[in-house]
Scaffold this motif. Structure first.
Motif, PDB file in Angstrom:
ATOM      1  N   GLY A 288      98.419   8.645  27.233  1.00 28.87           N
ATOM      2  CA  GLY A 288      97.874   7.356  27.607  1.00 28.87           C
ATOM      3  C   GLY A 288      96.627   7.023  26.825  1.00 28.87           C
ATOM      4  O   GLY A 288      96.191   7.779  25.936  1.00 28.87           O
ATOM      5  N   GLN A 289      96.013   5.900  27.150  1.00 26.89           N
ATOM      6  CA  GLN A 289      94.922   5.343  26.378  1.00 26.89           C
ATOM      7  C   GLN A 289      93.744   6.300  26.163  1.00 26.89           C
ATOM      8  O   GLN A 289      93.232   6.385  25.044  1.00 26.89           O
ATOM      9  CB  GLN A 289      94.430   4.048  27.025  1.00 26.89           C
ATOM     10  CG  GLN A 289      93.379   3.298  26.219  1.00 26.89           C
ATOM     11  CD  GLN A 289      93.896   2.859  24.869  1.00 26.89           C
ATOM     12  OE1 GLN A 289      95.018   2.378  24.767  1.00 26.89           O
ATOM     13  NE2 GLN A 289      93.097   3.030  23.829  1.00 26.89           N
ATOM     14  N   PRO A 290      93.261   7.033  27.186  1.00 29.90           N
ATOM     15  CA  PRO A 290      92.119   7.925  26.944  1.00 29.90           C
ATOM     16  C   PRO A 290      92.403   8.974  25.856  1.00 29.90           C
ATOM     17  O   PRO A 290      91.563   9.235  24.998  1.00 29.90           O
ATOM     18  CB  PRO A 290      91.883   8.563  28.312  1.00 29.90           C
ATOM     19  CG  PRO A 290      92.425   7.573  29.287  1.00 29.90           C
ATOM     20  CD  PRO A 290      93.622   6.989  28.622  1.00 29.90           C
ATOM     21  N   VAL A 291      93.596   9.568  25.892  1.00 24.11           N
ATOM     22  CA  VAL A 291      93.949  10.574  24.889  1.00 24.11           C
ATOM     23  C   VAL A 291      94.175   9.910  23.537  1.00 24.11           C
ATOM     24  O   VAL A 291      93.771  10.434  22.492  1.00 24.11           O
ATOM     25  CB  VAL A 291      95.188  11.374  25.326  1.00 24.11           C
ATOM     26  CG1 VAL A 291      95.690  12.268  24.195  1.00 24.11           C
ATOM     27  CG2 VAL A 291      94.853  12.231  26.541  1.00 24.11           C
ATOM     28  N   TRP A 292      94.786   8.739  23.531  1.00 30.72           N
ATOM     29  CA  TRP A 292      94.989   8.032  22.264  1.00 30.72           C
ATOM     30  C   TRP A 292      93.659   7.752  21.568  1.00 30.72           C
ATOM     31  O   TRP A 292      93.545   7.882  20.352  1.00 30.72           O
ATOM     32  CB  TRP A 292      95.720   6.708  22.507  1.00 30.72           C
ATOM     33  CG  TRP A 292      97.090   6.854  23.083  1.00 30.72           C
ATOM     34  CD1 TRP A 292      97.855   7.988  23.099  1.00 30.72           C
ATOM     35  CD2 TRP A 292      97.849   5.847  23.737  1.00 30.72           C
ATOM     36  NE1 TRP A 292      99.050   7.754  23.731  1.00 30.72           N
ATOM     37  CE2 TRP A 292      99.079   6.447  24.128  1.00 30.72           C
ATOM     38  CE3 TRP A 292      97.630   4.507  24.036  1.00 30.72           C
ATOM     39  CZ2 TRP A 292     100.071   5.731  24.806  1.00 30.72           C
ATOM     40  CZ3 TRP A 292      98.617   3.780  24.701  1.00 30.72           C
ATOM     41  CH2 TRP A 292      99.826   4.391  25.084  1.00 30.72           C
ATOM     42  N   GLU A 317      85.206   1.509   4.593  1.00 29.91           N
ATOM     43  CA  GLU A 317      86.140   2.373   5.310  1.00 29.91           C
ATOM     44  C   GLU A 317      87.492   1.673   5.479  1.00 29.91           C
ATOM     45  O   GLU A 317      88.542   2.315   5.380  1.00 29.91           O
ATOM     46  CB  GLU A 317      85.556   2.730   6.677  1.00 29.91           C
ATOM     47  CG  GLU A 317      84.227   3.463   6.602  1.00 29.91           C
ATOM     48  CD  GLU A 317      83.513   3.474   7.940  1.00 29.91           C
ATOM     49  OE1 GLU A 317      84.134   3.922   8.927  1.00 29.91           O
ATOM     50  OE2 GLU A 317      82.350   3.026   8.005  1.00 29.91           O
ATOM     51  N   LYS A 318      87.460   0.368   5.719  1.00 36.20           N
ATOM     52  CA  LYS A 318      88.688  -0.390   5.929  1.00 36.20           C
ATOM     53  C   LYS A 318      89.590  -0.332   4.701  1.00 36.20           C
ATOM     54  O   LYS A 318      90.819  -0.306   4.819  1.00 36.20           O
ATOM     55  CB  LYS A 318      88.347  -1.837   6.268  1.00 36.20           C
ATOM     56  CG  LYS A 318      89.549  -2.691   6.636  1.00 36.20           C
ATOM     57  CD  LYS A 318      89.126  -4.086   7.047  1.00 36.20           C
ATOM     58  CE  LYS A 318      90.333  -4.943   7.431  1.00 36.20           C
ATOM     59  NZ  LYS A 318      89.922  -6.304   7.836  1.00 36.20           N
ATOM     60  N   GLU A 319      88.997  -0.313   3.527  1.00 36.03           N
ATOM     61  CA  GLU A 319      89.777  -0.237   2.293  1.00 36.03           C
ATOM     62  C   GLU A 319      90.275   1.177   2.009  1.00 36.03           C
ATOM     63  O   GLU A 319      91.265   1.362   1.299  1.00 36.03           O
ATOM     64  CB  GLU A 319      88.933  -0.718   1.114  1.00 36.03           C
ATOM     65  CG  GLU A 319      88.560  -2.189   1.164  1.00 36.03           C
ATOM     66  CD  GLU A 319      87.646  -2.581   0.010  1.00 36.03           C
ATOM     67  OE1 GLU A 319      87.197  -1.673  -0.716  1.00 36.03           O
ATOM     68  OE2 GLU A 319      87.398  -3.781  -0.160  1.00 36.03           O
ATOM     69  N   ALA A 320      89.584   2.160   2.554  1.00 39.38           N
ATOM     70  CA  ALA A 320      89.868   3.551   2.206  1.00 39.38           C
ATOM     71  C   ALA A 320      90.931   4.195   3.097  1.00 39.38           C
ATOM     72  O   ALA A 320      91.706   5.032   2.635  1.00 39.38           O
ATOM     73  CB  ALA A 320      88.583   4.377   2.274  1.00 39.38           C
ATOM     74  N   TYR A 321      90.996   3.804   4.376  1.00 43.11           N
ATOM     75  CA  TYR A 321      91.930   4.476   5.284  1.00 43.11           C
ATOM     76  C   TYR A 321      92.124   3.628   6.538  1.00 43.11           C
ATOM     77  O   TYR A 321      91.361   2.693   6.812  1.00 43.11           O
ATOM     78  CB  TYR A 321      91.424   5.856   5.679  1.00 43.11           C
ATOM     79  CG  TYR A 321      90.066   5.868   6.343  1.00 43.11           C
ATOM     80  CD1 TYR A 321      89.935   5.654   7.715  1.00 43.11           C
ATOM     81  CD2 TYR A 321      88.909   6.078   5.606  1.00 43.11           C
ATOM     82  CE1 TYR A 321      88.689   5.643   8.332  1.00 43.11           C
ATOM     83  CE2 TYR A 321      87.661   6.072   6.203  1.00 43.11           C
ATOM     84  CZ  TYR A 321      87.567   5.860   7.566  1.00 43.11           C
ATOM     85  OH  TYR A 321      86.337   5.832   8.168  1.00 43.11           O
ATOM     86  N   PHE A 322      93.159   3.968   7.302  1.00 37.64           N
ATOM     87  CA  PHE A 322      93.347   3.375   8.625  1.00 37.64           C
ATOM     88  C   PHE A 322      94.007   4.394   9.538  1.00 37.64           C
ATOM     89  O   PHE A 322      94.699   5.317   9.084  1.00 37.64           O
ATOM     90  CB  PHE A 322      94.179   2.089   8.564  1.00 37.64           C
ATOM     91  CG  PHE A 322      95.613   2.281   8.144  1.00 37.64           C
ATOM     92  CD1 PHE A 322      96.581   2.727   9.039  1.00 37.64           C
ATOM     93  CD2 PHE A 322      96.007   2.003   6.836  1.00 37.64           C
ATOM     94  CE1 PHE A 322      97.905   2.891   8.653  1.00 37.64           C
ATOM     95  CE2 PHE A 322      97.336   2.168   6.434  1.00 37.64           C
ATOM     96  CZ  PHE A 322      98.280   2.608   7.357  1.00 37.64           C
ATOM     97  N   VAL A 323      93.775   4.236  10.828  1.00 38.01           N
ATOM     98  CA  VAL A 323      94.407   5.064  11.855  1.00 38.01           C
ATOM     99  C   VAL A 323      94.884   4.122  12.957  1.00 38.01           C
ATOM    100  O   VAL A 323      94.094   3.348  13.498  1.00 38.01           O
ATOM    101  CB  VAL A 323      93.434   6.097  12.449  1.00 38.01           C
ATOM    102  CG1 VAL A 323      94.162   6.981  13.475  1.00 38.01           C
ATOM    103  CG2 VAL A 323      92.815   6.956  11.360  1.00 38.01           C
ATOM    104  N   GLN A 324      96.165   4.182  13.276  1.00 35.63           N
ATOM    105  CA  GLN A 324      96.738   3.309  14.293  1.00 35.63           C
ATOM    106  C   GLN A 324      97.447   4.148  15.350  1.00 35.63           C
ATOM    107  O   GLN A 324      98.208   5.063  15.017  1.00 35.63           O
ATOM    108  CB  GLN A 324      97.739   2.335  13.663  1.00 35.63           C
ATOM    109  CG  GLN A 324      97.140   1.398  12.623  1.00 35.63           C
ATOM    110  CD  GLN A 324      98.193   0.595  11.893  1.00 35.63           C
ATOM    111  OE1 GLN A 324      99.363   0.969  11.872  1.00 35.63           O
ATOM    112  NE2 GLN A 324      97.780  -0.514  11.305  1.00 35.63           N
ATOM    113  N   ILE A 325      97.191   3.828  16.611  1.00 36.15           N
ATOM    114  CA  ILE A 325      97.883   4.485  17.706  1.00 36.15           C
ATOM    115  C   ILE A 325      97.823   3.575  18.925  1.00 36.15           C
ATOM    116  O   ILE A 325      96.796   2.958  19.191  1.00 36.15           O
ATOM    117  CB  ILE A 325      97.284   5.869  18.023  1.00 36.15           C
ATOM    118  CG1 ILE A 325      98.069   6.555  19.155  1.00 36.15           C
ATOM    119  CG2 ILE A 325      95.802   5.783  18.348  1.00 36.15           C
ATOM    120  CD1 ILE A 325      97.674   7.997  19.402  1.00 36.15           C
ATOM    121  N   GLY A 326      98.917   3.461  19.639  1.00 34.18           N
ATOM    122  CA  GLY A 326      98.919   2.659  20.846  1.00 34.18           C
ATOM    123  C   GLY A 326     100.271   2.060  21.138  1.00 34.18           C
ATOM    124  O   GLY A 326     101.116   1.895  20.250  1.00 34.18           O
TER     125      GLY A 326
END
Length: 367
Positions: A288-292, A317-326
């Motif tokens: 769930g959201q807390p762990v994500w 940072e936006k140009e260098a990498y991204f992390v998506q979860i949800g």
């Protein structure tokens, strides 16, 4: 929840929520294939591999197993070829490594989480099924292999299959302390270790000079390297202008834009290995959201460190990498119901400046 205190004594406050951080693991730990003679490794704990940390450590282990009277003569025997290869590896900057029997490589190497490089060392053929099994995207392992033992000409036709997790080097080398021809893979493996320690896994292990007594067995000219610097590329070791022997190539056996360069493939291998190791602690946590948010924050902090160190391209940072979860972003409700936590990670890896083109213009008419 804070503990309410009302009388003198010792109070216990428990926090059951898991913490998550991602550590940088060793990026260059080779498994050096040493043939099928089991005399050396049979004395090790698992009967298959020997872990060594230095040339002196190797000498001590060999004398313990084969006898104090064992002579390191670097001659033409199987022992001499093996001893030559291990000495060359450490003389060129190698760190701790494993010696592995060729006939059990596919069975034993996956048992070691820290092994990230497979070194053919003139023993394991790049066409063998071992490479296809051990070194593929997602395994976290990269192979360093030897090219032709004889002199290559423009008619030489490599038969190797395209693989982004394999790099090949030519020619063999000679040194003034051995009568053996030295496989380039062990020398270059030492350079991988040295470059990773001093610069980082994202720096190409090229334009690096070998010790003065190492010389290529055959001369490489521009035309020959040009022929083998695309497609199934072979990385050359050459005499540099002005003297010295230099590694002059940093390509994999994959010619696509994504995986053409060794440091790009190895950076992704390293990041995948580190993140995967850290996320093991999240297995069976509430999906769930807390762990994500903990996962997203930990991976973001890890990638930020890479960007700050110069491994990633981008002014921000936006140009260098991204992390998506949800949910609705990387997972559906069905994914979550099936216990799947899906994370999308993107990195803009730095690529080496392989071709530096100087454009000169004669500015006529300027006084």
């Amino acid at each position: 929840m804070p503990v309410t205190v009302s009388y003198p004594g010792v109070y216990v406050e428990e926090d059951a929520s898991p913490s998550l951080s991602i550590n940088n693991s060793a990026t260059a730990v080779p498994a050096i294939i040493v043939g099928n003679d089991d005399r050396l490794v049979k004395g090790s704990d698992n009967q298959q591999c020997m872990r060594i940390t230095s040339w002196l450590d190797y000498v001590k282990n060999v004398k313990t197993i084969l006898g104090e009277d064992y002579a390191f003569d670097f001659g033409s025997s199987d022992d001499g070829h093996r001893d030559t290869a291990i000495r060359a590896y450490f003389e060129n900057g190698g760190g701790y490594c494993y010696l592995v029997l060729g006939n059990c490589a596919t069975a034993r190497i996956p048992c070691y989480d820290d092994i990230s490089l497979i070194v053919g060392q003139g023993v394991l053929d790049v066409d063998s099924a071992d490479i296809g099994t051990l070194c593929q995207p997602g395994t976290g392992r990269f192979a360093i292999m030897d090219g032709s033992q004889s002199e290559m000409t423009s008619t030489y036709k490599p038969a190797w299959q395209s693989n982004p997790c394999v790099a090949v080097y030519y020619p063999y080398l000679r040194a003034n302390w051995t009568s053996n021809n030295i496989p380039p893979s062990v020398v270059v493996a030492g350079i991988y270790c040295s470059v990773d320690r001093t610069r980082g896994v994202w720096k190409a292990p090229a334009n690096v000079y070998l010790p003065a007594n190492y010389q290529p067995l055959y001369k490489v000219i521009d035309d020959l390297q040009g022929q083998f610097n695309s497609g199934l590329a072979i990385n050359m070791i050459r005499n540099a202008v002005g003297g010295g022997t230099v590694v002059w190539g940093a390509r994999t056996l994959e010619d696509s834009d994504n995986w053409r360069y060794i440091p790009v493939r190895r950076l992704f291998d390293s990041a995948e290995r580190d993140i995967k190791s850290a996320l093991r602690s999240m297995v069976f946590e509430p999906n769930g959201q807390p762990v994500w948010e903990k996962v997203r924050s930990a991976i973001t902090n890890y990638l930020y460190g890479l960007w700050q160190a110069g491994a990633l391209v981008g002014e921000s940072e936006k140009e260098a990498y991204f992390v998506q979860i949800g949910e609705g972003l990387t997972m559906t409700s069905d994914d979550i119901a099936q216990g799947k936590m899906i994370v999308n990670v993107g990195m803009a890896a730095v690529r080496p400046a392989e071709f530096i083109v100087l454009q000169f213009t004669q500015n006529v008419g300027q006084g």
